[in-house]
Scaffold this motif. Sequence first.
Motif, PDB file in Angstrom:
ATOM      1  N   VAL A   1       0.837  -1.204   0.000  1.00  0.00           N
ATOM      2  CA  VAL A   1       0.000   0.000   0.000  1.00  0.00           C
ATOM      3  C   VAL A   1       0.871   1.253   0.000  1.00  0.00           C
ATOM      4  N   ALA A   2       0.322   2.342  -0.518  1.00  0.00           N
ATOM      5  CA  ALA A   2       0.995   3.643  -0.487  1.00  0.00           C
ATOM      6  C   ALA A   2      -0.074   4.721  -0.349  1.00  0.00           C
ATOM      7  N   TRP A   3       0.265   5.815   0.332  1.00  0.00           N
ATOM      8  CA  TRP A   3      -0.741   6.829   0.640  1.00  0.00           C
ATOM      9  C   TRP A   3      -0.093   8.171   0.954  1.00  0.00           C
ATOM     10  N   PHE A   4      -0.921   9.205   0.942  1.00  0.00           N
ATOM     11  CA  PHE A   4      -0.527  10.566   1.293  1.00  0.00           C
ATOM     12  C   PHE A   4      -1.151  10.945   2.636  1.00  0.00           C
ATOM     13  N   THR A   5      -0.380  11.648   3.472  1.00  0.00           N
ATOM     14  CA  THR A   5      -0.894  12.109   4.756  1.00  0.00           C
ATOM     15  C   THR A   5      -0.214  13.406   5.151  1.00  0.00           C
TER      16      THR A   5
ATOM     17  N   SER B   1       3.388  13.232  -4.753  1.00  0.00           N
ATOM     18  CA  SER B   1       1.951  12.970  -4.752  1.00  0.00           C
ATOM     19  C   SER B   1       1.632  11.807  -5.675  1.00  0.00           C
ATOM     20  N   ARG B   2       0.414  11.329  -5.591  1.00  0.00           N
ATOM     21  CA  ARG B   2      -0.203  10.363  -6.500  1.00  0.00           C
ATOM     22  C   ARG B   2       0.570   9.067  -6.698  1.00  0.00           C
ATOM     23  N   PRO B   3       0.902   8.331  -5.627  1.00  0.00           N
ATOM     24  CA  PRO B   3       1.553   7.030  -5.803  1.00  0.00           C
ATOM     25  C   PRO B   3       0.597   6.035  -6.443  1.00  0.00           C
ATOM     26  N   TYR B   4       1.151   5.072  -7.161  1.00  0.00           N
ATOM     27  CA  TYR B   4       0.338   4.003  -7.749  1.00  0.00           C
ATOM     28  C   TYR B   4       1.161   2.729  -7.782  1.00  0.00           C
TER      29      TYR B   4
ATOM     30  N   ASN C   1       6.077  20.242 -18.078  1.00  0.00           N
ATOM     31  CA  ASN C   1       5.982  21.513 -17.363  1.00  0.00           C
ATOM     32  C   ASN C   1       4.579  22.104 -17.462  1.00  0.00           C
ATOM     33  N   GLY C   2       3.628  21.292 -17.878  1.00  0.00           N
ATOM     34  CA  GLY C   2       2.234  21.718 -17.958  1.00  0.00           C
ATOM     35  C   GLY C   2       1.337  20.786 -17.166  1.00  0.00           C
ATOM     36  N   TYR C   3       0.050  20.856 -17.467  1.00  0.00           N
ATOM     37  CA  TYR C   3      -0.911  20.019 -16.759  1.00  0.00           C
ATOM     38  C   TYR C   3      -0.669  18.541 -17.039  1.00  0.00           C
ATOM     39  N   SER C   4      -0.906  17.699 -16.021  1.00  0.00           N
ATOM     40  CA  SER C   4      -0.806  16.253 -16.216  1.00  0.00           C
ATOM     41  C   SER C   4      -1.789  15.527 -15.304  1.00  0.00           C
ATOM     42  N   ASP C   5      -2.216  14.371 -15.757  1.00  0.00           N
ATOM     43  CA  ASP C   5      -3.071  13.470 -14.991  1.00  0.00           C
ATOM     44  C   ASP C   5      -2.202  12.659 -14.031  1.00  0.00           C
ATOM     45  N   HIS C   6      -2.828  11.854 -13.192  1.00  0.00           N
ATOM     46  CA  HIS C   6      -2.079  10.981 -12.292  1.00  0.00           C
ATOM     47  C   HIS C   6      -1.424   9.844 -13.086  1.00  0.00           C
ATOM     48  N   PRO C   7      -0.281   9.336 -12.647  1.00  0.00           N
ATOM     49  CA  PRO C   7       0.320   8.173 -13.301  1.00  0.00           C
ATOM     50  C   PRO C   7      -0.410   6.891 -12.903  1.00  0.00           C
ATOM     51  N   LEU C   8      -0.608   6.006 -13.867  1.00  0.00           N
ATOM     52  CA  LEU C   8      -1.244   4.717 -13.627  1.00  0.00           C
ATOM     53  C   LEU C   8      -0.356   3.615 -14.197  1.00  0.00           C
ATOM     54  N   LEU C   9      -0.484   2.409 -13.665  1.00  0.00           N
ATOM     55  CA  LEU C   9       0.260   1.252 -14.156  1.00  0.00           C
ATOM     56  C   LEU C   9      -0.713   0.178 -14.627  1.00  0.00           C
ATOM     57  N   ILE C  10      -0.438  -0.400 -15.785  1.00  0.00           N
ATOM     58  CA  ILE C  10      -1.219  -1.526 -16.275  1.00  0.00           C
ATOM     59  C   ILE C  10      -0.254  -2.554 -16.842  1.00  0.00           C
ATOM     60  N   ASN C  11      -0.755  -3.740 -17.074  1.00  0.00           N
ATOM     61  CA  ASN C  11       0.124  -4.785 -17.603  1.00  0.00           C
ATOM     62  C   ASN C  11      -0.611  -5.647 -18.618  1.00  0.00           C
TER      63      ASN C  11
END
Length: 417
Positions: free
Chosen positions: A297-301, A335-338, A382-392
Amino acid sequence: MSKNLFPKLPSKALLLGALGCVVSALSWAQMDHSSHAGMMMPAKPTACTSTSLDCANGATPFLTTDGRLLLAWTAGGSVSVAQSDDMGKSFGPAVIIGEHGKSLDTGADSRPQIVADDRGNVFLAYAFFKDSNWNAQINVAQSSDWGHTFSTPRSLVNDGSSQRFPSVIKRPDGSIFIAWIDKRLVAQAKKSGHSVLGGSIAYAFSNDGGDTFSPERIANESSCECCRIGAANDPQGGVAIIYRAIFPGGVRDHASQIISQTAMGKVQRVSHDEWKTDACPHHGPTIAVSGSGKMHVAWFTQGKARSGVFYANSNNQGATYSKPIRIGKEGSNVSRPYLLALGSSIWLVWKEFDGINTTIYLQQSSNDGKTWSTPKQLSQTNGYSDHPLLINKGDLVFLSWLTRADGYQLIPLNSNP
């Protein structure tokens, strides 16, 4: 511009049109993902109101075993889906499933959810706001032809309160699991003259591809109302979920549970961060379960005990967790771990913002989280970006990332063994 350390895919096809005008202030407020105390703000989305992938706020991928890439995204107040037969190098015509304008939920932790089987059956879920009080409805839609056409979207549940932040996964047996943040208990308490914080974690299963769902159940009556739910298949037959719970005293720390179609596991506290806040972090956790059943697990606090983004694991289905380990350098804007698990191989990506550039980093463990590689830069913008995701696809792992500068990218992280 984005810089990839891996071979860059050619530019993506334009799907529905060109750039439009300014994204509304409301849309940006809904999807601001770094408005936490002490965190710098990344660039706002470039002016855009088209429904095309070029204007997307967030994109969610699903890879079938035969290599079809299905991509669902939100842009211009609409939810769209398109298919790629060449791993994201090009896409077929996009299909708009739902049009909701400014009412579409494009918040930081909201994104359309999409899963499919190998026979062309596709299931989609997303949320939109029903009123000005941020009460939402989760809609679901289905396709039997690989997403070329979809059924008319319908509400997931009949309850008239608020349901938001759906999280969907396909089970190995073909069933579909969906969890969401549900506010029916909050609404009931309000009618009785009581005030209740947050929302609840609800879930349901479907054994017929999303045609029908089991009666929804409440996994935890007290959770944060605005953070995504992490979900992963457990090799012992259940689904492992992680979410930001509300513990006594208004402490918003994380909890995990194991859920199956016949049983609901105990709420297990992941860590004692002691983050007491009435604010809405809009920054949910992530979970992956390895072949051995170890939960990662990974999280922000921003708790009194620790502040930042952290990783831990559990060998006993969440009964106890290892000591949290900081992700990224202390003091950096992480931010935004996955997370993604394949056998004993664990993959972890996250974002870092330095005031100008947003960078995606990767760490990988080949021994079920016992040791980790040195962080490696994958891509930057250096602009807007979505969260990173992983798929396989089998043993092949990909970073799925959307940026306003480079569009949608499916970046290979390894090669055939």
